[in-house]
Design an enzyme around this catalytic site. Structure first.
Site, PDB file in Angstrom:
ATOM      1  N   GLY A  18      91.343  49.641  60.413  1.00 58.63           N
ATOM      2  CA  GLY A  18      90.758  49.712  61.754  1.00 58.63           C
ATOM      3  C   GLY A  18      89.556  48.806  61.976  1.00 58.63           C
ATOM      4  O   GLY A  18      88.707  49.114  62.810  1.00 58.63           O
ATOM      5  N   ASN A  20      89.694  45.960  63.436  1.00 61.56           N
ATOM      6  CA  ASN A  20      89.827  45.500  64.828  1.00 61.56           C
ATOM      7  C   ASN A  20      89.445  46.605  65.803  1.00 61.56           C
ATOM      8  O   ASN A  20      88.751  46.347  66.793  1.00 61.56           O
ATOM      9  CB  ASN A  20      91.261  45.014  65.103  1.00 61.56           C
ATOM     10  CG  ASN A  20      91.482  43.607  64.594  1.00 61.56           C
ATOM     11  OD1 ASN A  20      91.041  42.645  65.201  1.00 61.56           O
ATOM     12  ND2 ASN A  20      92.131  43.495  63.444  1.00 61.56           N
ATOM     13  N   LEU A  91     102.333  49.479  63.352  1.00 65.65           N
ATOM     14  CA  LEU A  91     103.516  48.773  62.870  1.00 65.65           C
ATOM     15  C   LEU A  91     104.844  49.280  63.416  1.00 65.65           C
ATOM     16  O   LEU A  91     105.880  48.673  63.171  1.00 65.65           O
ATOM     17  CB  LEU A  91     103.552  48.823  61.329  1.00 65.65           C
ATOM     18  CG  LEU A  91     102.228  48.423  60.663  1.00 65.65           C
ATOM     19  CD1 LEU A  91     102.316  48.550  59.163  1.00 65.65           C
ATOM     20  CD2 LEU A  91     101.824  47.009  61.063  1.00 65.65           C
ATOM     21  N   ILE A  94     107.385  50.178  69.779  1.00 63.94           N
ATOM     22  CA  ILE A  94     106.934  51.059  70.863  1.00 63.94           C
ATOM     23  C   ILE A  94     108.162  51.563  71.628  1.00 63.94           C
ATOM     24  O   ILE A  94     108.966  50.770  72.120  1.00 63.94           O
ATOM     25  CB  ILE A  94     105.975  50.295  71.811  1.00 63.94           C
ATOM     26  CG1 ILE A  94     104.739  49.808  71.031  1.00 63.94           C
ATOM     27  CG2 ILE A  94     105.555  51.158  72.995  1.00 63.94           C
ATOM     28  CD1 ILE A  94     103.927  50.887  70.350  1.00 63.94           C
ATOM     29  N   ASN A 108      99.109  43.727  71.945  1.00 65.85           N
ATOM     30  CA  ASN A 108      99.143  43.757  70.472  1.00 65.85           C
ATOM     31  C   ASN A 108      98.516  42.490  69.923  1.00 65.85           C
ATOM     32  O   ASN A 108      98.492  41.454  70.578  1.00 65.85           O
ATOM     33  CB  ASN A 108     100.605  43.846  69.996  1.00 65.85           C
ATOM     34  CG  ASN A 108     100.705  43.943  68.484  1.00 65.85           C
ATOM     35  OD1 ASN A 108      99.937  44.659  67.839  1.00 65.85           O
ATOM     36  ND2 ASN A 108     101.648  43.214  67.894  1.00 65.85           N
ATOM     37  N   HIS A 110      98.804  39.978  66.476  1.00 66.99           N
ATOM     38  CA  HIS A 110      99.633  39.686  65.303  1.00 66.99           C
ATOM     39  C   HIS A 110      98.932  38.605  64.480  1.00 66.99           C
ATOM     40  O   HIS A 110      98.449  37.618  65.038  1.00 66.99           O
ATOM     41  CB  HIS A 110     101.014  39.217  65.756  1.00 66.99           C
ATOM     42  CG  HIS A 110     101.958  39.054  64.610  1.00 66.99           C
ATOM     43  ND1 HIS A 110     102.589  40.125  64.016  1.00 66.99           N
ATOM     44  CD2 HIS A 110     102.332  37.956  63.911  1.00 66.99           C
ATOM     45  CE1 HIS A 110     103.326  39.697  63.013  1.00 66.99           C
ATOM     46  NE2 HIS A 110     103.192  38.382  62.926  1.00 66.99           N
ATOM     47  N   GLU A 180      90.484  37.261  64.590  1.00 62.58           N
ATOM     48  CA  GLU A 180      90.848  38.502  65.300  1.00 62.58           C
ATOM     49  C   GLU A 180      89.599  39.175  65.865  1.00 62.58           C
ATOM     50  O   GLU A 180      89.559  39.548  67.037  1.00 62.58           O
ATOM     51  CB  GLU A 180      91.581  39.459  64.354  1.00 62.58           C
ATOM     52  CG  GLU A 180      92.943  38.938  63.961  1.00 62.58           C
ATOM     53  CD  GLU A 180      93.789  39.951  63.197  1.00 62.58           C
ATOM     54  OE1 GLU A 180      95.008  39.887  63.338  1.00 62.58           O
ATOM     55  OE2 GLU A 180      93.244  40.784  62.464  1.00 62.58           O
TER      56      GLU A 180
END
Ligand code: GAR
Length: 196
Positions: A18, A20, A91, A94, A108, A110, A180
């Protein structure tokens, strides 16, 4: 700032550490119109849950059955009047019910330059190892809208990092993670406020 002005309410979904999620929570802490209100995880051991608790953000764990069936997950989202869902190291595919409730409202990140190195099973260190094995000279991040296929929604943002011959998968991971943390929150803000 009055609660009612924070009309954009984010739920994070995270399976792992976590980092991000944490960067996003911090970025929006004092934001005038966007608030992180919930963190959901499929992994009871996800450190992301603790990060949410530390910041007084409600957090819940769901099972695969609950995620597939939907009632409980939708209740969590409805109770917090969530308007946007942000995947931050999640992962699973959805399910259609969520995409139908949140059309173009799920985003999202990636850890590669999609459409390369995406798809089922491509996550975390696997991505960086595959990139190293293919002797790629660059990698990067992709931030995209989520549809019902792995890593195939509309791309909103990409940025690259160069890979030199002696870089290890861990070096690539470090470069990607830095990007990110630098970009995800700002892209989310633009996506929400620009209403994309
Ligand atoms: C991030 O690198 C994110 O791009 C990746 O999981 C990591 C989560 O790290 N997501 C995927 O691979 C999705 N296919 P974090 O838990 O430290 O935020």
């Amino acid at each position: 700032m009055a609660m009612s002005l924070k009309k954009n309410r984010i739920a994070l979904i995270a399976s792992g550490s976590g980092t991000n999620a944490q960067a996003i929570i911090q970025y929006f802490k004092d934001h005038p119109t966007i608030k992180v209100v919930l963190l959901l995880s499929n992994n009871p051991n996800a450190y992301a849950l603790q990060r949410a608790s530390t910041h007084q953000i409600k957090n819940y764990v769901f099972t695969r059955e609950a995620f597939t069936e939907g009632t409980k997950v939708v209740r969590y989202l409805t109770e917090e009047a969530v308007t946007h869902i942000v995947l931050a190291g999640f992962l699973w595919l959805i399910p259609d019910y969520l995409i139908n409730i949140f059309p173009n409202k799920i985003i999202n990140i990636h850890p590669a330059l999609l459409p390369k190195y995406g798809g089922k099973g491509m996550y975390g260190s696997r991505v960086h190892e595959a990139i190293k094995a293919a002797r790629e000279t660059e990698s990067g991040i992709t931030i995209h809208l989520v549809n019902n296929k792995y890593d195939e929604g509309e791309i909103l943002f990409q940025v690259k990092c160069a890979i030199s011959e002696d870089d290890t998968p861990e070096d690539i991971a470090r470069c990607v993670q830095k990007l990110e943390h630098e970009h995800y929150s700002r892209v989310i803000e633009r996506w929400i406020i620009g209403d994309r």
